[in-house]
Design a protein around this motif. Structure first.
Motif, PDB file in Angstrom:
ATOM      1  N   PRO A   1     -69.623 -21.831 -37.291  1.00  0.00           N
ATOM      2  CA  PRO A   1     -69.272 -21.039 -38.491  1.00  0.00           C
ATOM      3  C   PRO A   1     -68.013 -20.200 -38.274  1.00  0.00           C
ATOM      4  CG  PRO A   1     -71.611 -20.789 -37.939  1.00  0.00           C
ATOM      5  CD  PRO A   1     -70.993 -21.520 -36.803  1.00  0.00           C
TER       6      PRO A   1
ATOM      7  N   SER B   1     -62.538 -24.913 -43.249  1.00  0.00           N
ATOM      8  CA  SER B   1     -62.092 -25.020 -44.643  1.00  0.00           C
ATOM      9  C   SER B   1     -60.613 -24.654 -44.765  1.00  0.00           C
ATOM     10  CB  SER B   1     -62.959 -24.129 -45.540  1.00  0.00           C
ATOM     11  OG  SER B   1     -64.305 -24.533 -45.455  1.00  0.00           O
TER      12      SER B   1
ATOM     13  N   ASP C   1     -63.688 -14.614 -44.351  1.00  0.00           N
ATOM     14  CA  ASP C   1     -63.823 -14.114 -42.991  1.00  0.00           C
ATOM     15  C   ASP C   1     -65.245 -13.659 -42.678  1.00  0.00           C
ATOM     16  OD1 ASP C   1     -63.196 -13.528 -40.470  1.00  0.00           O
ATOM     17  OD2 ASP C   1     -62.032 -11.726 -40.887  1.00  0.00           O
TER      18      ASP C   1
ATOM     19  N   PRO D   1     -70.623 -27.445 -43.536  1.00  0.00           N
ATOM     20  CA  PRO D   1     -70.990 -26.056 -43.199  1.00  0.00           C
ATOM     21  C   PRO D   1     -70.927 -25.850 -41.681  1.00  0.00           C
ATOM     22  CG  PRO D   1     -72.702 -27.141 -44.524  1.00  0.00           C
ATOM     23  CD  PRO D   1     -71.763 -28.207 -44.073  1.00  0.00           C
ATOM     24  N   GLY D   2     -70.573 -24.651 -41.263  1.00  0.00           N
ATOM     25  CA  GLY D   2     -70.526 -24.350 -39.829  1.00  0.00           C
ATOM     26  C   GLY D   2     -71.920 -24.397 -39.234  1.00  0.00           C
TER      27      GLY D   2
END
Ligand SMILES: Nc1nc2c(ncn2[C@@H]2O[C@H](COP(=O)(O)OP(=O)(O)OP(=O)(O)O)[C@@H](O)[C@H]2O)c(=O)[nH]1
Ligand SMILES: [Mg+2]
Length: 310
Positions: free
Chosen positions: A121, A126, A142, A165-166
């Motif tokens: 994440p 992205s 962030d 997604p992370g």
């Protein structure tokens, strides 16, 4: 104790990633240049084994450049792996990355190459995709867990990108790695506390980057322990409670946020030599734990065998 963060959405995202991976031609694994080892997800490593891979180190602007070079040399020795270190906030390296993708996974029979972008994440997946697409296509932010599901982006140049997604993994074995992940912002703030991170980071910086601390906080004499350091910074910044006591939570939040933003200067949180030594210690710890468990099982077995009263 290691900091762990593996919420349900990550388990789901890992399963979805595993379902799509067989159709993927190339994996871009995004790593944080400040923690290239600790940001390498072992689950991604095993699921994507055998696929050509580009490892992109992001946030190089925040990392120590000499250490980043050491890590790139180390990672380039892995099979079918190319590395690239980028500052996604100011550099546009999209042409170079697209060329590398085309070279490692050329379009076949008119079918686009499927390139999956994976990583922990908040590492910049992205942001990288927006840079490759030349426009703001996918949401960035962030904080960890901004991207919630897979998203396909057709670059219209033979490459189909997959934003994901992370994900972290169920148990971070190497304890210092879990603190590094929290320090750099890959673990949600609710899974730990700013104080815990600040103590770890202060201890590390006092040993490895004392000059940065002296420069930033204008110390005549650098405090020797993390608590003395945080109290001195707290007093400087007016983070005080009743009777002049330093508000550790407030000063920790300020310190960690400054560190994450690079205000203190470029910092790498691990070197190949440090990791080698930590992993050697981990092997010993795990062997000791296994021996204790074995002894416990044997004690239990012998109690069961012996008749009552003996
Ligand atoms: N300083 C710096 N910041 C970066 C860089 N790359 C990305 N960021 C910042 O890192 C934060 C996270 O970026 P995202 O692209 O949302 O990260 P992600 O990997 O998609 O995150 P999740 O979707 O939450 O897993 C954003 O604030 C970006 O602006 C970089 O090279 N340098
Ligand atoms: Mg994202």
């Amino acid at each position: 104790m290691a900091i762990q963060w593996y919420p349900g959405h990550m388990h789901k995202a890992s399963k979805e990633m595993a379902e799509v991976l067989p159709r993927v031609n190339l994996v871009i694994e995004v790593l944080d240049a400040r923690i290239p080892y600790s940001s390498s997800n072992p689950v991604i490593e095993s699921l994507s084994a055998g696929k050509p891979k580009i490892k992109i180190f992001t946030k190089v602007d925040l990392a120590d450049s000499a250490t980043t070079r050491l890590w790139q040399d180390e990672f380039e020795q892995q099979r079918q792996t190319k590395t690239l270190a980028v500052d996604l906030k100011t550099e546009d390296r999209s042409e170079q990355i697209v060329d590398l993708c085309r070279k490692l996974a050329p379009k076949k029979d008119g079918v686009n190459s499927l390139v999956m972008v994976l990583g922990i994440p908040n590492v910049g997946k992205s942001t990288l995709i927006n840079s490759l697409a030349g426009k703001h296509i996918t949401r960035t932010g962030d904080e960890p867990a901004v991207t919630k599901g897979q998203q396909r982006i057709n670059l219209r140049n033979g490459i189909m990108l997959l934003d994901t997604p992370g994900i972290l993994w169920p148990k971070v074995q190497n304890e210092p790695s879990s603190y590094r992940l929290a320090t750099t912002g890959a673990i949600k703030n609710t899974a730990t506390t700013y104080e815990e991170i600040a103590f770890f980071a202060a201890d590390y910086l006092l040993t490895h980057y004392p000059r940065l601390l002296i420069q930033r906080f204008q110390f005549d004499c650098l405090p020797t322990t993390e608590i003395d350091f945080l109290e001195a910074v707290g007093a400087q910044r007016g983070c005080l409670r009743a009777r002049g006591r330093v508000d550790l939570e407030r000063v920790s939040t300020i310190f960690v946020n400054e560190l994450r933003a690079g205000t203190l200067g470029a910092v790498s949180f691990e070197t190949p030599a440090m990791i080698e030594s930590e992993l050697a210690d981990l092997v010993i710890l795990q062997a000791e734990k296994a021996a204790r468990e074995q002894a416990r099982l044997e004690r239990r077995g012998s109690r069961k065998k012996s008749p009552r009263g003996y």
